[in-house]
Design a protein around this motif. Structure first.
Motif, short mmCIF file in Angstrom:
data_model
loop_
_atom_site.label_atom_id
_atom_site.label_comp_id
_atom_site.label_asym_id
_atom_site.label_seq_id
_atom_site.Cartn_x
_atom_site.Cartn_y
_atom_site.Cartn_z
N GLY A 1 3.64 24.39 -3.08
CA GLY A 1 2.31 24.96 -3.06
C GLY A 1 1.92 25.48 -1.70
O GLY A 1 2.04 24.78 -0.71
N ALA A 2 1.51 26.77 -1.67
CA ALA A 2 1.05 27.34 -0.40
C ALA A 2 -0.25 26.69 0.03
O ALA A 2 -0.52 26.51 1.21
N ALA A 3 -1.08 26.32 -0.96
CA ALA A 3 -2.33 25.63 -0.68
C ALA A 3 -2.27 24.23 -1.26
O ALA A 3 -1.80 24.04 -2.38
N LYS A 4 -2.74 23.26 -0.51
CA LYS A 4 -2.72 21.87 -0.96
C LYS A 4 -3.76 21.68 -2.06
O LYS A 4 -4.89 22.18 -1.95
N PRO A 5 -3.41 20.98 -3.13
CA PRO A 5 -4.40 20.68 -4.18
C PRO A 5 -5.56 19.88 -3.62
O PRO A 5 -5.48 19.30 -2.54
N SER A 6 -6.63 19.83 -4.37
CA SER A 6 -7.79 19.06 -3.92
C SER A 6 -7.44 17.57 -3.88
O SER A 6 -6.50 17.12 -4.54
N ILE A 7 -8.19 16.84 -3.11
CA ILE A 7 -7.97 15.41 -2.97
C ILE A 7 -8.01 14.72 -4.34
O ILE A 7 -7.21 13.84 -4.64
N ASP A 8 -8.95 15.15 -5.17
CA ASP A 8 -9.11 14.53 -6.49
C ASP A 8 -7.91 14.76 -7.40
O ASP A 8 -7.71 14.02 -8.37
N ASP A 9 -7.11 15.78 -7.10
CA ASP A 9 -5.90 16.02 -7.89
C ASP A 9 -4.71 15.20 -7.40
O ASP A 9 -3.71 15.06 -8.10
N LEU A 10 -4.81 14.67 -6.19
CA LEU A 10 -3.70 13.92 -5.60
C LEU A 10 -3.90 12.41 -5.73
O LEU A 10 -2.96 11.69 -6.08
N PHE A 11 -5.08 11.95 -5.40
CA PHE A 11 -5.36 10.52 -5.42
C PHE A 11 -6.74 10.27 -6.04
O PHE A 11 -7.66 11.05 -5.85
N LYS A 12 -6.84 9.16 -6.77
CA LYS A 12 -8.11 8.79 -7.38
C LYS A 12 -8.33 7.29 -7.18
O LYS A 12 -7.40 6.50 -7.30
N TRP A 13 -9.58 6.94 -6.86
CA TRP A 13 -9.95 5.53 -6.73
C TRP A 13 -11.13 5.28 -7.65
O TRP A 13 -12.16 5.95 -7.57
N ASP A 14 -10.98 4.30 -8.55
CA ASP A 14 -12.02 3.96 -9.51
C ASP A 14 -12.60 2.60 -9.14
O ASP A 14 -11.94 1.56 -9.30
N GLU A 15 -13.82 2.61 -8.62
CA GLU A 15 -14.46 1.39 -8.16
C GLU A 15 -14.73 0.42 -9.31
O GLU A 15 -14.73 -0.80 -9.13
N LYS A 16 -14.95 0.94 -10.51
CA LYS A 16 -15.28 0.09 -11.65
C LYS A 16 -14.06 -0.65 -12.18
O LYS A 16 -14.11 -1.85 -12.46
N THR A 17 -12.95 0.07 -12.35
CA THR A 17 -11.75 -0.56 -12.90
C THR A 17 -10.85 -1.14 -11.81
O THR A 17 -9.88 -1.83 -12.11
N LEU A 18 -11.17 -0.83 -10.55
CA LEU A 18 -10.35 -1.25 -9.40
C LEU A 18 -8.92 -0.72 -9.53
O LEU A 18 -7.96 -1.42 -9.19
N GLN A 19 -8.81 0.50 -9.98
CA GLN A 19 -7.50 1.15 -10.11
C GLN A 19 -7.39 2.32 -9.14
O GLN A 19 -8.33 3.10 -8.98
N PHE A 20 -6.22 2.41 -8.52
CA PHE A 20 -5.91 3.51 -7.61
C PHE A 20 -4.76 4.31 -8.21
O PHE A 20 -3.78 3.74 -8.68
N LYS A 21 -4.87 5.63 -8.18
CA LYS A 21 -3.87 6.49 -8.81
C LYS A 21 -3.31 7.47 -7.79
O LYS A 21 -4.07 8.09 -7.03
N ALA A 22 -1.99 7.60 -7.77
CA ALA A 22 -1.31 8.51 -6.85
C ALA A 22 -0.51 9.54 -7.65
O ALA A 22 0.11 9.21 -8.66
N TYR A 23 -0.52 10.77 -7.18
CA TYR A 23 0.12 11.88 -7.88
C TYR A 23 1.61 11.66 -8.11
O TYR A 23 2.27 10.89 -7.39
N GLN A 24 2.16 12.35 -9.09
CA GLN A 24 3.59 12.30 -9.40
C GLN A 24 4.15 13.73 -9.44
O GLN A 24 3.42 14.68 -9.73
N THR A 25 5.43 13.87 -9.14
CA THR A 25 6.08 15.20 -9.16
C THR A 25 7.31 15.17 -10.05
O THR A 25 7.88 14.11 -10.34
N ASP A 26 7.75 16.39 -10.48
CA ASP A 26 8.98 16.50 -11.27
C ASP A 26 10.17 16.78 -10.37
O ASP A 26 10.04 16.80 -9.13
N ASP A 27 11.32 17.04 -10.96
CA ASP A 27 12.55 17.25 -10.18
C ASP A 27 12.52 18.56 -9.39
O ASP A 27 13.35 18.76 -8.50
#
Length: 256
Positions: free
Chosen positions: A198-224
């Motif tokens: 990517g010439a431009a970096k995706p938005s932060i919300d597309d890469l990482f997410k933090w959910d204060e209610k469920t206490l879950q943190f999500k990190a992006y994944q890539t293909d081959d």
């Protein structure tokens, strides 16, 4: 009458402080843009020294440097941790950044100049290794459920192959020191850190997410082929002292 005089005095002090901060910003910005290398280096050194000593800078906007230098400012929700990063012209091959970190520990104000990973993990910068250099510091997630408070610090950079990386480190204030929390992400030091196109970096919300209610943190994944897989994340559940990565079958479905 006394209250009116007090309010006027406080406003006068505030305006004087803002005026001083603005003057310093303009002075150091002008110096760092000087074509004379020695002048620009001296201005940079004076600027970083000021940032490590003057607590009032921690709430200043730095509008000029954000607009003209591309400075990014990431501040924790509680206002106790602030990180600055901006691109420099040190190397033509890869993008090199400058980092300044400020934090509050009780009544103490502490500042640090240099790659944030040097502060947290003790890595010395190596111009041949992008992973050890100062990176763009994009945001800070604050984990209120932990004691002491844990801050997830997101960094990103582009490597010499034209691909991007983004990752998150966990840190906390120990006494007056900002420390790394090793093995915080289910036995690993950082979350994310996959190469992606990517010439431009995706938005932060597309890469990482933090959910204060469920206490879950999500990190992006890539293909081959180094493409980010939309809607697919590595999901971590916050336990008492660390994140535990959920197995594929236990991960929730995420709709973008």
């Amino acid at each position: 009458m006394k209250n009116t005089v007090l309010i006027i005095s406080l406003l006068a002090l505030l305006l004087a402080s803002c005026s001083k901060l603005e003057r310093n910003e303009k002075k150091f910005f002008k110096g760092m843009q000087d074509e004379d290398y020695e002048v620009s280096v001296q201005a940079f050194n004076e600027f970083t020294d000021w940032m490590q000593r003057d607590r009032s800078t921690m709430t200043y906007d730095f509008k000029l440097m954000r607009e003209k230098m591309g400075m990014k400012i990431a501040t924790s929700e509680d206002g106790k941790l602030r990180c600055y990063s901006w691109p420099t012209n040190v190397n033509d091959t890869i993008q090199v950044y400058a980092n300044i970190i400020q934090w509050v520990a009780g009544d103490n104000f502490v500042g640090f100049n240099g790659p944030i990973d040097k502060l947290l993990a003790g890595r010395n910068a190596n111009i041949k290794k992008e992973s050890t250099m100062a990176h763009s510091i994009d945001t800070i997630f604050e984990l209120k459920a932990t004691n002491p408070t844990v801050y997830l610090i997101m960094q990103s950079y582009r490597n010499m192959y034209g691909r991007n990386r983004a990752y998150v480190s966990a840190a906390f204030v120990d006494g007056v020191v900002l420390r790394l929390l090793p093995f915080f992400f289910d036995g690993t030091e950082i979350a994310g850190n996959y190469e992606f196109n990517g010439a431009a970096k995706p938005s932060i919300d597309d890469l990482f997410k933090w959910d204060e209610k469920t206490l879950q943190f999500k990190a992006y994944q890539t293909d081959d082929n180094y493409n980010i897989i939309p809607g697919k994340y590595a999901v971590y559940q916050l336990d008492k002292h660390r994140f535990v990565r959920l197995a594929e079958q236990d991960q929730p479905t995420i709709n973008n």
